[in-house]
Design an enzyme around this catalytic site. Sequence first.
Site, PDB file in Angstrom:
ATOM      1  N   HIS A 147       0.843  -1.197   0.000  1.00  0.00           N
ATOM      2  CA  HIS A 147       0.000   0.000   0.000  1.00  0.00           C
ATOM      3  C   HIS A 147       0.878   1.246   0.000  1.00  0.00           C
ATOM      4  O   HIS A 147       1.869   1.320   0.731  1.00  0.00           O
ATOM      5  CB  HIS A 147      -0.910   0.015   1.237  1.00  0.00           C
ATOM      6  CG  HIS A 147      -1.664   1.292   1.435  1.00  0.00           C
ATOM      7  ND1 HIS A 147      -1.476   2.115   2.531  1.00  0.00           N
ATOM      8  CD2 HIS A 147      -2.600   1.898   0.661  1.00  0.00           C
ATOM      9  CE1 HIS A 147      -2.267   3.162   2.433  1.00  0.00           C
ATOM     10  NE2 HIS A 147      -2.963   3.056   1.315  1.00  0.00           N
ATOM     11  N   SER A 148       0.530   2.211  -0.842  1.00  0.00           N
ATOM     12  CA  SER A 148       1.153   3.538  -0.833  1.00  0.00           C
ATOM     13  C   SER A 148       2.669   3.423  -0.966  1.00  0.00           C
ATOM     14  O   SER A 148       3.159   2.807  -1.910  1.00  0.00           O
ATOM     15  CB  SER A 148       0.741   4.270   0.445  1.00  0.00           C
ATOM     16  OG  SER A 148       1.031   5.643   0.366  1.00  0.00           O
ATOM     17  N   MET A 149       3.431   4.014  -0.042  1.00  0.00           N
ATOM     18  CA  MET A 149       4.880   3.938  -0.131  1.00  0.00           C
ATOM     19  C   MET A 149       5.353   2.496  -0.176  1.00  0.00           C
ATOM     20  O   MET A 149       6.335   2.164  -0.854  1.00  0.00           O
ATOM     21  CB  MET A 149       5.537   4.656   1.047  1.00  0.00           C
ATOM     22  CG  MET A 149       7.057   4.694   0.987  1.00  0.00           C
ATOM     23  SD  MET A 149       7.833   5.275   2.519  1.00  0.00           S
ATOM     24  CE  MET A 149       7.721   3.795   3.532  1.00  0.00           C
ATOM     25  N   GLY A 151       3.950   0.213  -1.743  1.00  0.00           N
ATOM     26  CA  GLY A 151       3.831  -0.204  -3.132  1.00  0.00           C
ATOM     27  C   GLY A 151       5.036   0.206  -3.947  1.00  0.00           C
ATOM     28  O   GLY A 151       5.503  -0.541  -4.821  1.00  0.00           O
TER      29      GLY A 151
END
Length: 344
Positions: A147-149, A151
């Site tokens: 998720h997010s960073m 990713g």
Amino acid sequence: MSSMVMRRCVRTATAVTQAVIRRFSLEAPAVKKMVAPKPLCKEVKISVPWGHIAAKEWGPANGRRVLAIHGWQDNSGSFDPLIPLLSSDLNVIAFDLPGHGCSSPKPPGAPYRYFDWIADCARVVAHLGWEKDAEGQEGSGFNILSHSMGGAVGMAYAACFPSEVNKLVMLDIIKPWVFDMSDFSERVAGVIRQILDWEASLSAPPRSMDYEKAVTMLVERSYNNSISDQSARILMKRGAAVVGNGPQVTFTRDGRLRISLYQEETNDQFKMLARSVRCDVLVTAVDGGLAWALSPEDELNEFIEIYKQNARSFELIRMAGTHHAHMDHPEQIAPLVSRFFNSP
């Protein structure tokens, strides 16, 4: 962060955790319907040169392997609402990145850099024995749920170690964020001043506050209020620790994470990484999230084309919601992830 605070982070019987458990037991029926009964998970501690990396292991040890990487300033609890809704035969290792949750912070004076996160993933994978060589002779590879960073880190890991990663899920992230290099020297100077100010403040007691105030702060300071009250309380289980005998709490994440540390990486470097991704890739991009907000549209489209041309398969799902949709509405994300992980 003091060692006393770190020790208390992993004590699940603290007043903070008890308060969260009591609060969740009183949640409305609608929330209870959304969250399936959780399978057994256990705490894992992985030794590293500066301390340890804390993780949670879900599912059978002989199950299909999944490495879960959370976002910036979150922790492995970010996946608590989602993992129970996935296939029960998955063996998921969700770990706290250094300086987050219950993992040790980096040593004093050491910054947090993008490529260090990739090395931290490699440390976890090596501890688990999940590596396999280019011929696939060792292990059977694993999937990444990120998720997010996390990713951006997962994408880079898949690029650097393509023979190890079978499938990559990137929740609300398309490409890593990069700084505008036109004012690079000024920005570095500003970051250095922030670091020195932070180091000068270490002699003071850690900032503490009432638990409810900490929850409110977590909600209000999230991107577009993407963290709901319920999700904030989940993150607080690993993200806060009682100070002394309570009732005050302090955040366990390293204060240095709030400083925009050095980032020498450029878009060209990240494109080179993206071109090396060979696994199946699933990206979810939330209209109210960060995937479309971190970079200009032409840059995002360029990375999308790179994934299409180089990954074994690529799927982009655009959906309504917020940056933490996997926490607030896991019932919407779980079918997408399960279908992707179960596909050939």
